[in-house]
Design an enzyme around this catalytic site. Sequence first.
Site, mmCIF file in Angstrom:
data_model
loop_
_atom_site.group_PDB
_atom_site.id
_atom_site.type_symbol
_atom_site.label_atom_id
_atom_site.label_comp_id
_atom_site.label_asym_id
_atom_site.label_seq_id
_atom_site.Cartn_x
_atom_site.Cartn_y
_atom_site.Cartn_z
ATOM 1 N N LYS A 70 -1.165 -9.159 3.320
ATOM 2 C CA LYS A 70 -0.415 -8.616 4.453
ATOM 3 C C LYS A 70 -1.293 -7.628 5.235
ATOM 4 O O LYS A 70 -1.938 -6.756 4.637
ATOM 5 C CB LYS A 70 0.880 -7.932 3.970
ATOM 6 C CG LYS A 70 1.694 -7.323 5.125
ATOM 7 C CD LYS A 70 3.126 -7.025 4.734
ATOM 8 C CE LYS A 70 3.327 -5.788 3.926
ATOM 9 N NZ LYS A 70 2.884 -4.515 4.547
ATOM 10 N N ASP A 110 -1.077 -6.113 0.035
ATOM 11 C CA ASP A 110 -1.425 -5.430 1.280
ATOM 12 C C ASP A 110 -2.934 -5.214 1.380
ATOM 13 O O ASP A 110 -3.578 -4.823 0.395
ATOM 14 C CB ASP A 110 -0.778 -4.032 1.310
ATOM 15 C CG ASP A 110 0.510 -4.020 2.112
ATOM 16 O OD1 ASP A 110 0.745 -4.950 2.911
ATOM 17 O OD2 ASP A 110 1.288 -3.064 1.935
ATOM 18 N N ASP A 117 0.842 -1.201 0.000
ATOM 19 C CA ASP A 117 0.000 0.000 0.000
ATOM 20 C C ASP A 117 0.879 1.255 0.000
ATOM 21 O O ASP A 117 0.387 2.378 -0.060
ATOM 22 C CB ASP A 117 -1.023 0.004 1.145
ATOM 23 C CG ASP A 117 -0.387 0.037 2.522
ATOM 24 O OD1 ASP A 117 0.846 -0.106 2.612
ATOM 25 O OD2 ASP A 117 -1.137 0.207 3.510
ATOM 26 N N SER A 118 2.217 1.042 0.005
ATOM 27 C CA SER A 118 3.146 2.154 -0.228
ATOM 28 C C SER A 118 2.882 2.777 -1.595
ATOM 29 O O SER A 118 3.419 3.837 -1.910
ATOM 30 C CB SER A 118 4.599 1.676 -0.128
ATOM 31 O OG SER A 118 4.823 0.577 -0.976
ATOM 32 N N GLU A 160 9.298 -4.064 10.298
ATOM 33 C CA GLU A 160 9.759 -2.776 9.748
ATOM 34 C C GLU A 160 10.229 -1.839 10.869
ATOM 35 O O GLU A 160 9.572 -1.714 11.924
ATOM 36 C CB GLU A 160 8.619 -2.100 8.960
ATOM 37 C CG GLU A 160 9.031 -0.722 8.416
ATOM 38 C CD GLU A 160 8.105 -0.159 7.359
ATOM 39 O OE1 GLU A 160 7.116 -0.835 6.975
ATOM 40 O OE2 GLU A 160 8.379 0.969 6.899
ATOM 41 N N GLU A 171 -1.182 -5.018 8.724
ATOM 42 C CA GLU A 171 -0.413 -4.374 9.798
ATOM 43 C C GLU A 171 -1.151 -4.681 11.089
ATOM 44 O O GLU A 171 -2.226 -4.125 11.343
ATOM 45 C CB GLU A 171 -0.309 -2.864 9.530
ATOM 46 C CG GLU A 171 0.497 -2.584 8.270
ATOM 47 C CD GLU A 171 0.667 -1.105 7.966
ATOM 48 O OE1 GLU A 171 0.352 -0.258 8.826
ATOM 49 O OE2 GLU A 171 1.121 -0.795 6.853
#
Length: 257
Positions: free
Chosen positions: A112, A82, A43-44, A181, A114
């Site tokens: 993925k 993501d 999602d970067s 991270e 978070e």
Amino acid sequence: MRKSVQDLQSMKSNKERIVALTAYDFQTASIIDSYCDFILVGDSLGNVFKGEETTLGVTVDDMIYHGLSVSRGVKNAHLCIDMPFMSYQSSTTDALRNAGKIIKTTKAQSLKLEISFDTIPTIQKLGNAGIPVVAHVGLCPQSFNVYGGYKKQGKTRANQDYILALSKEAEKNGASIIVIEGVPDNLASKITKTIKIPTIGIGAGKMCDGQILVTEDMLGITPSPHPSFVKNYSNMRVLMKKSVGKYKNEVKKNKFP
Ligand code: KIV
């Protein structure tokens, strides 16, 4: 054939490092695929592709659009996508619905998230539904507003204990891989030694089972300054500017075509 989560887990057992990069489009995916074990549609893309300050505006539809483009170019690596901000935090039902939509449309092999202790049950539910989960711990960019910026995590003993406990809980509840991270090297090393599933690090030192970077950062396409942990393997931004400048000159001077 694409690598499965089991293939990546065997790499940890065989002490073989996992090579991971991000991709948001077909061309990049098809260039990096044969060199990578793991490709993430991160999602970067909110920052890198859309030019936003954070990843918070990224939608499920964005991830599906980019995921599908990348998926067409991935034949060898494992493909992970993501889940964007607020597509899985609101409820497990929302998470299952959005996860199903992403996997069905893109044919990615894992998603993925978070994670926090609140989303641990979601890892199990997604696993039970047949969706492998990659759990992202440490600096979680979707928590930008909680940190007040992109700030390194694990600075205090209490926070280190929290991140280690969270990683263990993720493994216990069926996570397939952990992305770590922005934490001190010794914490990433401790997590990597403590859990059996592979860890992939970014800004977390060299002791993780694999490394991931944003492709546009390591190629020098995104403008400097990059985060301190990024190594520029080339300076594509300068190269592209030079080429476009040359093209401009030739068109202006009627040398091209
Ligand atoms: O969104 C992303 O690209 C990521 C990686 C940098 C780990 O989460």
